[in-house]
Design an enzyme around this catalytic site. Structure first.
Site, PDB file in Angstrom:
ATOM      1  N   LYS A  68       0.834  -1.196   0.000  1.00  0.00           N
ATOM      2  CA  LYS A  68       0.000   0.000   0.000  1.00  0.00           C
ATOM      3  C   LYS A  68       0.871   1.249   0.000  1.00  0.00           C
ATOM      4  CE  LYS A  68      -3.755  -0.615   2.371  1.00  0.00           C
ATOM      5  NZ  LYS A  68      -4.316  -0.913   3.705  1.00  0.00           N
TER       6      LYS A  68
ATOM      7  N   ARG B  16      -3.421   3.083   8.488  1.00  0.00           N
ATOM      8  CA  ARG B  16      -3.690   1.907   7.640  1.00  0.00           C
ATOM      9  C   ARG B  16      -2.511   0.958   7.641  1.00  0.00           C
ATOM     10  NH1 ARG B  16      -4.698   4.665   1.958  1.00  0.00           N
ATOM     11  NH2 ARG B  16      -5.822   2.725   1.538  1.00  0.00           N
TER      12      ARG B  16
ATOM     13  N   GLY C  83      -7.918  -7.632   3.484  1.00  0.00           N
ATOM     14  CA  GLY C  83      -8.849  -7.684   4.602  1.00  0.00           C
ATOM     15  C   GLY C  83      -8.280  -8.292   5.867  1.00  0.00           C
TER      16      GLY C  83
ATOM     17  N   MET D  42      -5.993  -7.015   7.887  1.00  0.00           N
ATOM     18  CA  MET D  42      -5.728  -6.079   8.966  1.00  0.00           C
ATOM     19  C   MET D  42      -6.642  -4.883   8.847  1.00  0.00           C
ATOM     20  SD  MET D  42      -2.064  -6.767   9.887  1.00  0.00           S
ATOM     21  CE  MET D  42      -0.940  -6.449   8.611  1.00  0.00           C
TER      22      MET D  42
ATOM     23  N   ARG E 287      -3.205  -1.691  -6.554  1.00  0.00           N
ATOM     24  CA  ARG E 287      -2.422  -2.935  -6.468  1.00  0.00           C
ATOM     25  C   ARG E 287      -2.822  -3.820  -7.634  1.00  0.00           C
ATOM     26  NH1 ARG E 287      -5.648  -5.139  -1.155  1.00  0.00           N
ATOM     27  NH2 ARG E 287      -7.653  -4.481  -1.927  1.00  0.00           N
TER      28      ARG E 287
ATOM     29  N   HIS F 128     -15.636  -9.467   0.743  1.00  0.00           N
ATOM     30  CA  HIS F 128     -14.593 -10.348   1.261  1.00  0.00           C
ATOM     31  C   HIS F 128     -14.717 -11.742   0.668  1.00  0.00           C
ATOM     32  CE1 HIS F 128     -12.928 -13.173   4.285  1.00  0.00           C
ATOM     33  NE2 HIS F 128     -11.936 -12.288   4.277  1.00  0.00           N
TER      34      HIS F 128
ATOM     35  N   ARG G  65       2.310 -48.340 -19.176  1.00  0.00           N
ATOM     36  CA  ARG G  65       2.451 -49.466 -18.228  1.00  0.00           C
ATOM     37  C   ARG G  65       1.712 -50.662 -18.802  1.00  0.00           C
ATOM     38  NH1 ARG G  65       0.957 -44.967 -15.168  1.00  0.00           N
ATOM     39  NH2 ARG G  65       2.346 -44.400 -13.451  1.00  0.00           N
TER      40      ARG G  65
ATOM     41  N   ARG H  89       6.958 -49.733 -21.060  1.00  0.00           N
ATOM     42  CA  ARG H  89       7.698 -50.391 -19.990  1.00  0.00           C
ATOM     43  C   ARG H  89       7.265 -51.858 -19.891  1.00  0.00           C
ATOM     44  NH1 ARG H  89       6.791 -48.513 -13.931  1.00  0.00           N
ATOM     45  NH2 ARG H  89       4.814 -49.570 -14.281  1.00  0.00           N
TER      46      ARG H  89
ATOM     47  N   SER I 258      14.800 -43.175 -18.051  1.00  0.00           N
ATOM     48  CA  SER I 258      13.632 -42.453 -17.565  1.00  0.00           C
ATOM     49  C   SER I 258      13.641 -42.587 -16.051  1.00  0.00           C
ATOM     50  CB  SER I 258      12.355 -43.053 -18.153  1.00  0.00           C
ATOM     51  OG  SER I 258      11.242 -42.354 -17.649  1.00  0.00           O
TER      52      SER I 258
ATOM     53  N   GLY J 181      12.291 -42.990 -12.666  1.00  0.00           N
ATOM     54  CA  GLY J 181      11.072 -43.416 -11.980  1.00  0.00           C
ATOM     55  C   GLY J 181      11.148 -42.880 -10.569  1.00  0.00           C
ATOM     56  N   THR J 182      10.689 -41.635 -10.401  1.00  0.00           N
ATOM     57  CA  THR J 182      10.966 -40.958  -9.127  1.00  0.00           C
ATOM     58  C   THR J 182      10.069 -41.434  -7.987  1.00  0.00           C
ATOM     59  OG1 THR J 182       9.628 -39.147  -9.970  1.00  0.00           O
ATOM     60  CG2 THR J 182      12.023 -38.892 -10.071  1.00  0.00           C
ATOM     61  N   ASN J 183       8.998 -42.162  -8.291  1.00  0.00           N
ATOM     62  CA  ASN J 183       8.215 -42.718  -7.176  1.00  0.00           C
ATOM     63  C   ASN J 183       9.052 -43.746  -6.441  1.00  0.00           C
ATOM     64  OD1 ASN J 183       6.196 -41.213  -8.306  1.00  0.00           O
ATOM     65  ND2 ASN J 183       5.140 -42.954  -9.228  1.00  0.00           N
TER      66      ASN J 183
ATOM     67  N   CYS K 278       9.333 -39.996 -15.430  1.00  0.00           N
ATOM     68  CA  CYS K 278       7.970 -40.489 -15.620  1.00  0.00           C
ATOM     69  C   CYS K 278       7.261 -40.751 -14.301  1.00  0.00           C
ATOM     70  CB  CYS K 278       7.967 -41.750 -16.478  1.00  0.00           C
ATOM     71  SG  CYS K 278       8.824 -43.136 -15.708  1.00  0.00           S
TER      72      CYS K 278
ATOM     73  N   TYR L  23      12.968 -34.280 -21.119  1.00  0.00           N
ATOM     74  CA  TYR L  23      11.507 -34.163 -21.104  1.00  0.00           C
ATOM     75  C   TYR L  23      10.946 -34.593 -19.757  1.00  0.00           C
ATOM     76  CZ  TYR L  23      11.261 -39.252 -21.662  1.00  0.00           C
ATOM     77  OH  TYR L  23      11.395 -40.596 -21.464  1.00  0.00           O
TER      78      TYR L  23
HETATM   79  P1  ADP Z   1      -7.576  -2.423   3.361  1.00  0.00           P
HETATM   80  O1  ADP Z   1      -6.174  -2.810   3.417  1.00  0.00           O
HETATM   81  O2  ADP Z   1      -8.473  -3.284   4.184  1.00  0.00           O
HETATM   82  O3  ADP Z   1      -8.060  -2.186   1.978  1.00  0.00           O
HETATM   83  P2  ADP Z   1      -7.324   0.427   3.620  1.00  0.00           P
HETATM   84  O4  ADP Z   1      -6.213   0.961   4.424  1.00  0.00           O
HETATM   85  O5  ADP Z   1      -7.153   0.477   2.157  1.00  0.00           O
HETATM   86  O6  ADP Z   1      -7.683  -1.017   4.130  1.00  0.00           O
HETATM   87  O7  ADP Z   1      -8.606   1.228   4.035  1.00  0.00           O
HETATM   88  C1  ADP Z   1      -9.877   0.814   3.693  1.00  0.00           C
HETATM   89  C2  ADP Z   1     -10.683   1.956   3.148  1.00  0.00           C
HETATM   90  O8  ADP Z   1     -10.716   3.021   4.046  1.00  0.00           O
HETATM   91  C3  ADP Z   1     -10.136   2.551   1.876  1.00  0.00           C
HETATM   92  O9  ADP Z   1     -10.523   1.840   0.748  1.00  0.00           O
HETATM   93  C4  ADP Z   1     -10.768   3.912   1.880  1.00  0.00           C
HETATM   94  O10 ADP Z   1     -12.067   3.846   1.382  1.00  0.00           O
HETATM   95  C5  ADP Z   1     -10.797   4.239   3.345  1.00  0.00           C
HETATM   96  N1  ADP Z   1      -9.685   5.106   3.668  1.00  0.00           N
HETATM   97  C6  ADP Z   1      -8.462   4.776   4.085  1.00  0.00           C
HETATM   98  N2  ADP Z   1      -7.706   5.880   4.250  1.00  0.00           N
HETATM   99  C7  ADP Z   1      -8.464   6.917   3.919  1.00  0.00           C
HETATM  100  C8  ADP Z   1      -8.271   8.315   3.882  1.00  0.00           C
HETATM  101  N3  ADP Z   1      -7.106   8.859   4.201  1.00  0.00           N
HETATM  102  N4  ADP Z   1      -9.275   9.085   3.487  1.00  0.00           N
HETATM  103  C9  ADP Z   1     -10.456   8.543   3.158  1.00  0.00           C
HETATM  104  N5  ADP Z   1     -10.724   7.248   3.174  1.00  0.00           N
HETATM  105  C10 ADP Z   1      -9.741   6.439   3.552  1.00  0.00           C
HETATM  106 MG    MG Z   2      -7.658  -0.956   0.807  1.00  0.00          MG
HETATM  107 MG    MG Z   3       8.993 -47.955 -10.502  1.00  0.00          MG
END
Ligand code: ADP
Ligand code: MG
Ligand code: MG
Length: 919
Positions: A35, A105, A114, A116, A346, A464, A574, A652, A804, A806-808, A871, A891
């Site tokens: 981020k 953040r 999601g 953290m 991202r 999520h 086989r 074989r 060939s 035969g890794t098993n 194989c 191969y």
């Molecule tokens: P996550 O990693 O769960 O996506 P973020 O840090 O991206 O968490 O925050 C989640 C949401 O919170 C962002 O998508 C945005 O909508 C809102 N947010 C985060 N920072 C700001 C900010 N400085 N101003 C306005 N909205 C924010």
């Molecule tokens: Mg985010």
């Molecule tokens: Mg064998």
């Protein structure tokens, strides 16, 4: 303990970004997290990003080293950055007249969606809220404050039940949406929330904004070791010592009215790969409102109508970022009074189908090269594309429960469970489950990971459930609003169709269409022929890879299937599998009963001795059975040669111990004993029992099998050789182009191979003489699967045209593990307890690979051009394929369904190897 030397180089803990310039950039993911690196990169690219600063992952590691405390140097650098931010904006954190608000953040080097939490609107207290109100309006200020208390309480102070308090307050006010609450109501609710926090923490809600910020930063660092983050990293094998960065970002407000909003969007459709903006947005909303599904968010396209200028700008920025990162982006943004701010970018998670389409499209528009396209597709995604769909006929007649959003494609069948822990428990009992939830949160991850598929009642395509399902490759239907789920009763009912189901009922979830059916629908395989884009990628892969990709196939249908997948030969056919088909088993058993006696008699006869009438009878019985078998095998081989016309076929010769073709000793013993108790067993059964007993071995896998068997009872391999060569002649006569390679298994000493070869060359000469002018061509080779064979490969190569691996067996014998017993027994525990890093029967062990390397070098030292392949099961495992590339095999050979995956993996292995050489 090691001594540390104080270096004069000062570690930089904090990186600033704002006003078009940032101290960090995209290459600093490890330090700034994904981020933070993205915010810096966007700032540098002139994209509107609210200013702020990133505290590094190194600071997080330091935080853990210090037992959960922040170093003074970190605190002071952080303070400097805050001052700089305040100066840039002309606002101060905690200033009652002109307060600065920030978000705090998390952001780790590898994306953990999601995992953290983020705290928004930090910097509010009873004084600053008044200042904020004066700058904008009362309602907005109190909305921000109540959000802050709710989030800070939940995330930083671990107080439960705040959402319940808020929902109850909404009910009491008689409103459904948070936007309907007025300033007074929000103020009252904020007070209530603070009291709730105070009751649980037994301390007043922290009003000092500096304390708020410090606590929030520490909470983000602490969340790195929270249960759901740890679970997630375990699942995806992400190291636990990376740490997370903390981003402190100036708040921009999407909740300032109808000209404000917030949203999440992908630059292309992550399900199909289609080149359209895909996502959702909400006006007059903040942060997680969209993702959490607080209100049903309209599709991003709606923004074109609501705020056309902003939409255009957003689209332009999306394209700019796509070009800049040369990949599809997943964007988070906020609009404050008509002004657009980017908050995150991202690389987008995507389905396998989308990944393939996007890669092909990006090559077409010149964004990436073919090599990059090939490198970007994950082998698992190819696998997924070849995955089953519901049988179209069956689905037409199926009872549909409901329809939701097609959030992650594929067909999932399982028994309904309504809780993540239940899912784990059911699966532990060997059941297949579909996880049904009103909505999912990171706390449900462990249940999602074990489920066949996921079904939710709430949340959209960026919820999520949807994001995680796509990532882990599970079918998912999300936002199935008609589904009324009752956790208490563990049941659900559709308000539209009226169809209900309860825990344990079978349901079928179609993530491709969004439909949910009652019962377990049959599935059909995906059609490779129709997957044009996948085939394009694999064609490119073919142009890159050095190793051939062959297949293990025993039947013409399998061979044809593999060939349509791109197999370039058969690396393992086989022959004994054919012994079991239809009435052949009876012929084989008849032969085995007299095999030893007949073989001995023949040997004596050949040495000039007289043999008895009984012996003559045995020989006649044996020869008759062998003649039948020879004929049948010739037919088998003709079929395979035709299916693989023009491509090499490694056949074989018989490998397993003979007892495998007979009934099991215990069963036969019971049968005979019972019959005797009842008056007498048949002569045939008694004789069979005696034969089984005589063939019994303590360690059959180390016993009379492979070339040992061929040398003890030569007729089996003799007739097989004749059958192979006569099949070749027949196919050639019919105008075909068979390429025969005869493989002798389980050679540990060169003399075994030399003796077998001499035996079989004599047969070949006889066949050739009878061929009447047709050219009989073949190669003789051996499997390297006994450690001694690998160690003496230079000697063995004198007698072999090809090896060939035969890794098993090679793995089994190198570790001294009995494969069949170990895999069902201690081996999985070994892996769980990290005694072994992985199951060596799945992924090639490094020591076994080392043994192969010895054999490769030794084999080539004797015969530089000797053909080398693998194989064993490992031939279809991407990680093992990488090792084969490094060893220098010619191969890999794998089961037909793994051929497309192997084509891709072999290309990626070649690319990785080339990159390593360049380094
Ligand atoms: P996550 O990693 O769960 O996506 P973020 O840090 O991206 O968490 O925050 C989640 C949401 O919170 C962002 O998508 C945005 O909508 C809102 N947010 C985060 N920072 C700001 C900010 N400085 N101003 C306005 N909205 C924010
Ligand atoms: Mg985010
Ligand atoms: Mg064998």
């Amino acid at each position: 303990m090691s001594t540390t030397i104080e270096t004069p180089v000062r570690v930089k803990w904090v990186y600033f970004f704002g006003d078009g310039a940032a101290e960090g950039n995209a290459r600093m993911r490890d330090t700034l997290g994904g981020k933070g690196a993205g915010l810096a990169e966007m700032t540098n690219a002139g994209i509107p990003v609210p200013p702020g600063y990133t505290i590094t992952t190194a600071a997080c590691r330091q935080f853990y080293e210090a037992g959960g405390a922040l170093l003074d140097s970190i605190v002071s650098e952080e303070d400097d950055a805050l001052r700089r931010l305040e100066k840039m904006l002309g606002r101060r954190l905690g200033d009652p007249a002109n307060p600065l608000l920030v978000s705090v953040r998390s952001g780790s080097p590898l994306s953990m969606p999601g995992m953290m939490d983020t705290v928004l609107n930090l910097g509010l207290n009873d004084e600053t809220v008044a200042g904020l109100a004066r700058q904008s309006n009362e309602r907005f200020a109190w909305d921000a404050y109540r959000r802050f208390v709710q989030m800070f309480g939940r995330i930083v102070q671990n107080v439960e039940g705040l959402d319940v308090v808020f929902d109850a307050a909404k009910d009491k006010a008689g409103v459904k949406q948070d936007t309907e609450l007025n300033a007074e109501q929000l103020q009252a609710i904020t007070d209530q929330l603070k009291k709730h926090v105070q009751k649980h923490t037994e301390k007043p809600f922290p009003t000092d904004v500096v304390t708020q910020l410090e606590l929030a930063i520490k909470a983000v660092f602490s969340s790195w070791m929270g249960r759901r983050a740890v679970d997630y990293r375990n699942q995806f094998k992400i190291p636990h010592d990376l740490g997370t960065a903390v981003n402190v970002v100036t708040m921009v407000f999407g909740n300032m009215g109808d000209d404000s909003g917030t949203g999440v969007a992908f630059t292309r459709d992550p399900n199909t790969g289609e080149r359209v903006l895909y996502g959702e947005y909400l006006t007059n909303a903040q942060g997680e409102d969209v993702v959490a599904g607080i209100r049903t968010a309209p599709k991003i396209a709606q923004m074109a109508t609501d705020m056309p200028a902003v939409f255009d700008e957003f689209q332009r920025i999306g394209q700019q970022l796509e070009r800049h990162y040369r990949d599809v982006q997943d964007l988070e943004f906020t609009i404050e009074r008509g002004k657009l701010y980017m908050l995150q970018t991202r690389s987008a998670k995507r389905t396998a189908a989308a990944a393939v389409k996007i890669a092909v499209d990006m090559v077409a528009d010149g964004t990436i090269s073919e090599r990059e396209a090939v490198a970007r597709i994950e082998p698992a995604q190819v696998d997924q594309l070849l995955r089953a769909q519901f049988d179209p006929v069956a689905r037409k007649d199926a009872k549909r429960i409901a329809k939701g959003l097609n959030a992650s494609p594929g067909a999932a069948v399982g028994r309904a469970v309504f809780d993540a822990d239940d899912a784990v428990e059911w699966v532990g009992r060997g059941e297949k489950v579909v996880l049904v939830r009103i909505e999912t949160s990171p706390d449900d991850f462990h249940g999602m990971a074990v489920a066949q598929g996921i079904l939710t009642a709430r949340g959209g395509a960026t919820s999520h459930a949807a994001v995680v399902a796509r990532q882990i490759g599970k079918p998912c239907v999300a936002g199935c609003a008609e589904l009324l789920i009752d956790y208490g009763a563990k049941s659900a009912r559709s308000s539209d169709s009226g169809v209900a189901f309860k825990e344990g009922d079978w349901i079928s979830v179609d993530g491709t269409t969004g439909e949910v059916f009652l019962g377990a629908l049959p599935t059909v395989e995906a059609r490779f022929e129709d997957q044009t884009e996948l085939k394009t990628i694999l064609d490119w892969a073919d142009g890159i890879r050095r190793m051939g990709v062959w297949t293990n196939a025993d039947k013409p249908e399998e061979a044809a299937q593999a060939r349509s997948y791109g197999a370039q030969g058969i690396g393992l056919c086989r022959t004994e599998h054919m012994f079991r088909e239809g009435d052949r088993l009876e012929i084989v058993r008849g032969a085995i009963l007299v095999a030893n006696r007949a073989t001995r008699a023949k040997a004596r006869r050949a040495a000039g001795a007289e043999i008895s009438a009984d012996e003559q009878q045995d020989v006649a019985t044996f020869d008759a059975a062998m003649a039948k078998l020879e004929k049948l095998q010739q037919g088998d081989f003709e079929g395979i040669f035709k299916a693989m016309d023009g491509l090499p076929v490694v056949i074989r010769l018989i490998d397993p111990p003979l007892h495998e073709f007979l009934p099991n000793l215990e069963e036969q013993l019971v049968k005979v004993t019972r019959a005797e108790d009842a008056g007498g067993a048949s002569e045939a059964d008694t004789e069979l029992l005696a034969t089984i007993r005589s063939l019994h071995e303590q360690n059959p896998m180390l016993g009379l099998r492979g070339c040992r068997l061929g040398l003890m009872i030569p007729d089996f391999v003799k007739i097989q050789t004749r059958a192979i060569l006569n099949a070749e002649i027949a196919v050639k006569k019919a105008g075909g182009n068979p390429i025969a390679k005869i493989m002798i298994p389980l050679v540990g000493h060169v003399n075994e191979l030399a003796a077998t070869r001499a035996l079989l060359e004599a047969e070949a000469t006889a066949v050739r003489e009878a061929a009447g002018g047709i050219d009989v061509e073949y190669k003789f080779g051996t499997m390297i699967e006994v450690p001694r064979g690998a160690l003496t490969a230079d000697e063995i190569a004198r007698e072999a045209d090809f090896f060939s691996f035969g890794t098993n067996d090679l793995t089994q014998m190198t570790f001294g593990y009995s494969r069949d017993d170990a895999e069902g027994g201690f081996l999985l525990k070994y892996v769980e307890d990290k005694i072994l890093p992985y199951n060596p029967f799945q992924t090639l062990d490094d020591a076994v690979a080392g043994l192969m390397k010895i054999a490769v070098d030794k084999g080539r030292s004797t015969k530089p051009g000797i053909e080398l392949g693998i194989c064993g099961e490992h031939g279809g495992d991407p990680e093992s394929i990488h090792k084969c590339e490094r060893i220098g095999l010619d191969y890999v050979s794998c089961s037909p369904f793994r051929v497309p995956v192997a084509r891709l993996a072999a290309a990626q292995a070649a690319l990785a190897n080339a990159a390593e050489r360049d380094r």
